[in-house]
Design a protein around this motif. Structure first.
Motif, PDB file in Angstrom:
ATOM      1  N   LEU A 204       0.841  -1.192   0.000  1.00 55.67           N
ATOM      2  CA  LEU A 204       0.000   0.000   0.000  1.00 55.67           C
ATOM      3  C   LEU A 204       0.878   1.244   0.000  1.00 55.67           C
ATOM      4  CD1 LEU A 204      -2.003  -2.219   1.056  1.00 55.67           C
ATOM      5  CD2 LEU A 204      -3.067  -0.406   2.429  1.00 55.67           C
ATOM      6  N   THR A 205       0.605   2.155  -0.923  1.00 53.66           N
ATOM      7  CA  THR A 205       1.319   3.429  -0.937  1.00 53.66           C
ATOM      8  C   THR A 205       0.531   4.479  -0.154  1.00 53.66           C
ATOM      9  OG1 THR A 205       0.462   3.520  -3.211  1.00 53.66           O
ATOM     10  CG2 THR A 205       2.819   3.215  -2.939  1.00 53.66           C
ATOM     11  N   PRO A 206       1.193   5.589   0.257  1.00 56.76           N
ATOM     12  CA  PRO A 206       0.582   6.540   1.197  1.00 56.76           C
ATOM     13  C   PRO A 206      -0.626   7.286   0.636  1.00 56.76           C
ATOM     14  CG  PRO A 206       2.979   6.773   1.185  1.00 56.76           C
ATOM     15  CD  PRO A 206       2.620   5.897   0.024  1.00 56.76           C
ATOM     16  N   ASN A 207      -1.388   7.844   1.584  1.00 56.57           N
ATOM     17  CA  ASN A 207      -2.541   8.682   1.256  1.00 56.57           C
ATOM     18  C   ASN A 207      -2.111   9.957   0.534  1.00 56.57           C
ATOM     19  OD1 ASN A 207      -4.150   6.914   2.848  1.00 56.57           O
ATOM     20  ND2 ASN A 207      -3.698   8.103   4.686  1.00 56.57           N
ATOM     21  N   ALA A 208      -3.070  10.553  -0.170  1.00 60.47           N
ATOM     22  CA  ALA A 208      -2.859  11.891  -0.716  1.00 60.47           C
ATOM     23  C   ALA A 208      -2.709  12.893   0.423  1.00 60.47           C
ATOM     24  CB  ALA A 208      -4.049  12.283  -1.597  1.00 60.47           C
ATOM     25  N   ALA A 209      -2.070  14.008   0.130  1.00 63.82           N
ATOM     26  CA  ALA A 209      -1.886  15.050   1.140  1.00 63.82           C
ATOM     27  C   ALA A 209      -3.130  15.917   1.242  1.00 63.82           C
ATOM     28  CB  ALA A 209      -0.678  15.908   0.782  1.00 63.82           C
ATOM     29  N   GLY A 210      -3.429  16.366   2.466  1.00 66.48           N
ATOM     30  CA  GLY A 210      -4.548  17.263   2.704  1.00 66.48           C
ATOM     31  C   GLY A 210      -4.074  18.665   3.019  1.00 66.48           C
ATOM     32  N   LYS A 211      -5.034  19.576   3.141  1.00 72.13           N
ATOM     33  CA  LYS A 211      -4.680  20.988   3.327  1.00 72.13           C
ATOM     34  C   LYS A 211      -4.010  21.257   4.668  1.00 72.13           C
ATOM     35  CE  LYS A 211      -9.275  22.426   5.039  1.00 72.13           C
ATOM     36  NZ  LYS A 211      -9.891  21.080   5.042  1.00 72.13           N
ATOM     37  N   GLU A 212      -4.169  20.334   5.629  1.00 70.55           N
ATOM     38  CA  GLU A 212      -3.532  20.523   6.937  1.00 70.55           C
ATOM     39  C   GLU A 212      -2.077  20.069   6.970  1.00 70.55           C
ATOM     40  OE1 GLU A 212      -6.282  18.786   6.422  1.00 70.55           O
ATOM     41  OE2 GLU A 212      -7.919  19.908   7.375  1.00 70.55           O
ATOM     42  N   LYS A 213      -1.566  19.521   5.872  1.00 67.79           N
ATOM     43  CA  LYS A 213      -0.187  19.062   5.861  1.00 67.79           C
ATOM     44  C   LYS A 213       0.754  20.256   6.037  1.00 67.79           C
ATOM     45  CE  LYS A 213       2.696  15.564   3.826  1.00 67.79           C
ATOM     46  NZ  LYS A 213       2.593  14.275   3.151  1.00 67.79           N
ATOM     47  N   PRO A 214       1.750  20.149   6.922  1.00 65.62           N
ATOM     48  CA  PRO A 214       2.665  21.279   7.133  1.00 65.62           C
ATOM     49  C   PRO A 214       3.353  21.715   5.843  1.00 65.62           C
ATOM     50  CG  PRO A 214       2.918  19.645   8.872  1.00 65.62           C
ATOM     51  CD  PRO A 214       2.016  19.042   7.839  1.00 65.62           C
ATOM     52  N   ASP A 215       3.519  23.027   5.700  1.00 64.14           N
ATOM     53  CA  ASP A 215       4.090  23.579   4.473  1.00 64.14           C
ATOM     54  C   ASP A 215       5.477  23.027   4.171  1.00 64.14           C
ATOM     55  OD1 ASP A 215       1.810  25.064   4.216  1.00 64.14           O
ATOM     56  OD2 ASP A 215       2.695  26.967   4.879  1.00 64.14           O
ATOM     57  N   GLU A 216       6.229  22.684   5.199  1.00 63.04           N
ATOM     58  CA  GLU A 216       7.599  22.213   4.977  1.00 63.04           C
ATOM     59  C   GLU A 216       7.652  20.909   4.186  1.00 63.04           C
ATOM     60  OE1 GLU A 216       9.361  20.414   8.760  1.00 63.04           O
ATOM     61  OE2 GLU A 216       7.554  21.399   9.521  1.00 63.04           O
ATOM     62  N   TRP A 217       6.504  20.181   4.112  1.00 63.17           N
ATOM     63  CA  TRP A 217       6.475  18.901   3.413  1.00 63.17           C
ATOM     64  C   TRP A 217       5.747  18.970   2.067  1.00 63.17           C
ATOM     65  CZ3 TRP A 217       9.898  15.970   5.474  1.00 63.17           C
ATOM     66  CH2 TRP A 217      10.109  15.964   6.844  1.00 63.17           C
ATOM     67  N   LEU A 218       5.300  20.148   1.661  1.00 65.22           N
ATOM     68  CA  LEU A 218       4.462  20.231   0.474  1.00 65.22           C
ATOM     69  C   LEU A 218       5.234  20.045  -0.828  1.00 65.22           C
ATOM     70  CD1 LEU A 218       1.900  23.048   1.346  1.00 65.22           C
ATOM     71  CD2 LEU A 218       1.605  20.562   1.377  1.00 65.22           C
ATOM     72  N   ILE A 219       6.563  20.109  -0.788  1.00 58.89           N
ATOM     73  CA  ILE A 219       7.351  19.841  -1.986  1.00 58.89           C
ATOM     74  C   ILE A 219       7.748  18.368  -2.031  1.00 58.89           C
ATOM     75  CG2 ILE A 219       9.439  20.390  -3.285  1.00 58.89           C
ATOM     76  CD1 ILE A 219       7.363  22.611  -3.247  1.00 58.89           C
ATOM     77  N   SER A 220       8.442  17.900  -1.001  1.00 56.63           N
ATOM     78  CA  SER A 220       8.949  16.522  -1.028  1.00 56.63           C
ATOM     79  C   SER A 220       7.853  15.487  -0.806  1.00 56.63           C
ATOM     80  CB  SER A 220      10.051  16.347   0.024  1.00 56.63           C
ATOM     81  OG  SER A 220       9.540  16.555   1.333  1.00 56.63           O
ATOM     82  N   GLN A 221       6.737  15.872  -0.130  1.00 54.00           N
ATOM     83  CA  GLN A 221       5.651  14.930   0.132  1.00 54.00           C
ATOM     84  C   GLN A 221       4.294  15.482  -0.280  1.00 54.00           C
ATOM     85  OE1 GLN A 221       5.712  13.449   4.170  1.00 54.00           O
ATOM     86  NE2 GLN A 221       7.894  13.001   4.130  1.00 54.00           N
ATOM     87  N   GLY A 222       4.292  16.393  -1.224  1.00 51.77           N
ATOM     88  CA  GLY A 222       3.037  16.925  -1.749  1.00 51.77           C
ATOM     89  C   GLY A 222       2.407  15.972  -2.743  1.00 51.77           C
ATOM     90  N   ASN A 223       1.294  16.368  -3.319  1.00 48.74           N
ATOM     91  CA  ASN A 223       0.533  15.431  -4.148  1.00 48.74           C
ATOM     92  C   ASN A 223       1.219  15.077  -5.464  1.00 48.74           C
ATOM     93  OD1 ASN A 223      -1.571  14.900  -2.377  1.00 48.74           O
ATOM     94  ND2 ASN A 223      -2.698  16.726  -2.991  1.00 48.74           N
ATOM     95  N   LYS A 224       2.022  15.985  -6.022  1.00 53.26           N
ATOM     96  CA  LYS A 224       2.791  15.614  -7.213  1.00 53.26           C
ATOM     97  C   LYS A 224       3.788  14.515  -6.867  1.00 53.26           C
ATOM     98  CE  LYS A 224       5.926  17.344 -10.786  1.00 53.26           C
ATOM     99  NZ  LYS A 224       6.616  18.546 -11.362  1.00 53.26           N
TER     100      LYS A 224
END
Length: 313
Positions: free
Chosen positions: A231-251
């Motif tokens: 199983l691969t991880p869930n999609a990111a939600g709007k509450e995800k910390p900004d510091e992770w939005l590049i390396s662990q964002g939805n793209k």
């Protein structure tokens, strides 16, 4: 099941081009009883999968995922229903193995006594600690049991969606599994060797030659019965910390999901993507889905288990 979607935020999830059954608790007991043991390996998302399975077989939406038999009145108030997953202090008191339910609250199980054995080994990052690998090997009998084992893996975020780290994590687990339970692989000897601490010490195929990177993994089975799902991880939600939005964002998550599907397939491991299921679901911290989302994920796993041809064992 990976390719469905929702019509609107938190709307019912609909698989595409397949039927995903919603099993009753009694049917779930029958499915799980086909296996000697179902071993889940991974991080907090996988801990929520086993929690949801326990909700289903205990028929308890309120406390089915947690060790409520030792809760104080305050904990029972704080950890009810969605809070079993949404509150970390509650989630870490989750049920890690059905054997604990049998021991402490047997009347809550829908399944007949001693018929189901589901558990999780938490291995969240690579490199894997030797004691974690040792615990995994201790779960596996050296002789073939009367019923098959099923393995469900989940990994990614703790190594920042580093594809190679995830593959190294999986390969080391597969190597240790074969080393402890050679009956899982019948067409040739284990492709690689591990030492007493579970670390890889050599790579070889049956011919003694190492497999090049990118080729079919030499541990892939062509005969026998060794069911494995990743199983691969869930999609990111709007509450995800900004510091992770590049390396662990939805793209990054979609690229990771597509790459993992291809790579684990080379190893004979099936893949269940959760991005489509989770992109429009509630995520209390931008990472983990709520009770409803986790129940859907658990039911996806149960549909996979139900489709396995256990008679081949």
């Amino acid at each position: 099941m990976s390719s469905g979607g929702r019509i609107g935020h938190d709307a019912p999830y609909m698989p595409r081009s397949c039927d995903m059954r919603w099993f009753s608790s009694e049917e779930i007991c029958e499915i799980l009883a086909r296996f000697e043991k179902v071993i889940i390996v991974g991080d907090s998302m996988m801990r929520h999968v086993i929690g949801s399975l326990n909700v289903l077989i205990r028929k308890d939406l309120g406390y089915g995922a947690v060790t409520d038999w030792n809760f104080s009145p305050e904990e029972r108030k704080e950890c009810f229903c969605n809070y079993q997953f949404n509150v970390k202090a509650c989630s870490i008191q989750g049920i890690f193995k059905t054997a604990d339910v049998v021991k402490n609250d047997p009347s809550s199980l829908s399944c007949p006594a001693d018929t189901v054995d589901v558990m999780i080994e938490q291995m969240i990052r690579f490199p894997i600690a030797p004691e974690e690998l040792s615990r995994l090997r201790d779960l596996l009998p050296s002789r073939k049991p009367s019923r098959p084992y099923a393995f469900i893996f989940g990994h990614g975020l703790w190594n920042d969606l580093d594809l190679q780290a995830t593959l190294d994590w999986l390969d080391l687990i597969l190597d240790n599994t074969i080393s402890a339970a050679p009956w899982l692989q019948t067409d040739y000897t284990s492709s690689r060797s591990v030492d007493r601490t579970g670390n890889l010490v050599s790579e070889r195929s049956r011919s003694g030659k190492g497999a090049p990177r990118g080729s079919s993994w030499p541990g892939k089975r062509h005969n026998g019965f060794w069911p494995r799902l990743f199983l691969t991880p869930n999609a990111a939600g709007k509450e995800k910390p900004d510091e992770w939005l590049i390396s662990q964002g939805n793209k990054a998550l979609t690229i990771f999901e597509e790459s993992v599907k291809e790579e684990v397939g080379r190893r004979g491991v099936e893949h269940l993507g959760t991005y489509n299921m989770s992109i429009q679901s509630n995520k209390f911290d931008g990472v983990h889905v709520d009770l409803k989302g986790n129940l859907i994920k658990a039911m996806m796993v149960l549909n996979w288990l139900n489709m396995l041809e256990v008679e081949k064992f």
